[in-house]
Write a protein that holds these residues in place. Structure first.
Motif, PDB file in Angstrom:
ATOM      1  N   THR A  41       0.850  -1.197   0.000  1.00 31.80           N
ATOM      2  CA  THR A  41       0.000   0.000   0.000  1.00 31.80           C
ATOM      3  C   THR A  41       0.883   1.244   0.000  1.00 31.80           C
ATOM      4  O   THR A  41       1.757   1.393   0.862  1.00 31.80           O
ATOM      5  N   ARG A  62       1.273   5.400   0.308  1.00 28.31           N
ATOM      6  CA  ARG A  62       0.623   6.543   0.957  1.00 28.31           C
ATOM      7  C   ARG A  62       1.390   7.804   0.587  1.00 28.31           C
ATOM      8  O   ARG A  62       2.587   7.915   0.863  1.00 28.31           O
ATOM      9  N   GLU A  97       1.152  11.712   1.472  1.00 26.02           N
ATOM     10  CA  GLU A  97       0.493  12.566   2.461  1.00 26.02           C
ATOM     11  C   GLU A  97       1.042  13.983   2.401  1.00 26.02           C
ATOM     12  O   GLU A  97       2.223  14.207   2.079  1.00 26.02           O
ATOM     13  N   CYS A 102      -4.397  12.567   2.322  1.00 22.07           N
ATOM     14  CA  CYS A 102      -3.671  11.317   2.090  1.00 22.07           C
ATOM     15  C   CYS A 102      -4.268  10.616   0.869  1.00 22.07           C
ATOM     16  O   CYS A 102      -5.478  10.374   0.809  1.00 22.07           O
ATOM     17  N   LEU A 131      -4.261   7.146  -0.884  1.00 22.80           N
ATOM     18  CA  LEU A 131      -3.965   5.741  -0.605  1.00 22.80           C
ATOM     19  C   LEU A 131      -4.099   4.929  -1.883  1.00 22.80           C
ATOM     20  O   LEU A 131      -5.122   5.035  -2.585  1.00 22.80           O
TER      21      LEU A 131
END
Length: 366
Positions: free
Chosen positions: A233, A235, A237, A275, A277
């Motif tokens: 995953t 991310r 941000e 964020c 994702l």
């Protein structure tokens, strides 16, 4: 007696002279009119006076000729009557004649000017508008003569300037324009229309909403470039500060990212944290990501790179299994001398017990 006779003789001489002068003037006037009628133009048309031309235009040639002949006869009769009055010393009276043509009637009616009081046939409604916006108040007014229009804000007259315009168009349409509404423009406005016949007015309220203080977007912290493996995953941000809350756009290699799907989603909170994702990342997700924040005060943009790597699977050699057993090779030579070493060191023997306690084994490789 002599004086009285002399005065009578002088009066008779004076009257005869006046009568003779009047007759001569009348004859000259008639001769002049006859010469005017007898004069011909080069093309053969009769040269007409202004009165005759107007009579022909309004009444037609036949009616105009009859009217002119009647007028000439009246003029001759009036001249003879005037001459007779002068001879008899009778004072003349001035009589206003009735208009004999439509043109005269129109001229007579135009003298009586009519007035109509102003009347508003269209008025604007109350306005609620945000500060800094454009505003326009349209209305329509009628009246004769054309009325003058004035505006008052809370009882004070409003004058035109660079922010307030008063426009007049055709058919009584008027406009009162605010180029950029300010907080000081709020209040009750009265429009007054005035002419000679009277005046009329209407009122309209203008409410101004204070403009919110806007600040352009700025990054409190920016997204960082990252490297993930396929299937992990990712991310990305960041945190943004702006008033009002900005709209957020994400791009990958200058193409819009379609989030809110099963694999890609966008999260944010009230503090401005954002964020992106990406679940189960793959090679297609790799590239340059651009995040843009936009509001009415400005735009902020930042870039970050995402790399997606592949796992390298190297074969791990399996450990070699060693066959371990107790060894009694040191005592094989004793068997040749008649000693039963195997029986002596049987599992029930003491040596086997000691060997198990000490954990000593001998490999076949030795």
């Amino acid at each position: 007696m002599y004086n009285k006779q002399a005065s009578i003789n002088s009066m008779q001489k004076t009257s005869d002279q006046e009568i003779r002068g009047t007759k001569e003037a009348l004859i000259q006037d008639l001769e002049k009119k006859l010469r005017c009628k007898d004069n011909l133009l080069q093309n053969g048309n009769q040269r007409l006076t202004y009165e005759e031309r107007m009579a022909r235009r309004l009444l037609g040639p036949v009616n105009a000729a009859s009217v002119l002949e009647a007028q000439s006869e009246d003029n001759m009769q009036n001249a003879q009557q005037n001459a007779e009055n002068i001879r008899l010393q009778v004072p003349t009276t001035h009589v206003r004649s009735r208009p004999s043509s439509r043109g005269d009637e129109r001229g007579h009616d135009s003298i009586q000017e009519k007035f109509f009081q102003p009347r508003f046939t269209q008025v604007p409604e109350d306005v609620i508008i945000e500060e800094g916006r454009f505003c326009r108040l349209d209305f329509k007014v009628s009246g004769l003569p054309t009325p003058d229009v004035m505006w008052y804000q809370n009882g004070r007259m409003v004058h035109q300037d660079q922010f307030h315009k008063m426009i007049v168009s055709e058919k009584g349409f008027h406009s009162f324009i605010f180029e950029a509404v300010k907080s000081s423009d709020a209040g009750t406005y009265e429009c007054v229309a005035v002419n000679r016949a009277g005046e009329a007015s209407f009122a309209v309220k203008v409410e101004v909403i204070a403009k919110e203080h806007h600040t352009p977007p700025t990054f409190i912290f920016k997204p960082q470039s990252k490297k993930v493996f396929e299937g992990d995953t990712a991310r990305l941000e960041c945190q943004i500060s702006a008033i009002p809350t900005p709209r957020i756009y994400w791009k990958r290699n200058n193409e819009m990212v379609q989030y809110n799907t099963d694999r890609i989603s966008l999260l944010h909170d009230n503090t401005g944290r954002i964020c992106l994702l990406i679940h189960n990342a793959n090679k297609k997700d790799a590239g340059w990501y651009t995040v843009s924040a936009v509001n009415g005060a400005g735009v902020a943009t930042c870039h970050a790179r995402l790399e997606v790597a592949t796992h390298v699977n190297k074969p791990i050699p399996a450990p070699k299994q060693l066959r371990v057993r107790p060894t009694f090779s040191k005592y094989l030579a004793l068997n040749g001398r008649g000693l039963d070493v195997k029986q002596a060191f049987s599992p029930e023997g003491e040596f086997q017990r000691l060997a198990e306690q000490s954990g000593l084994y001998e490999s076949d490789e030795l």
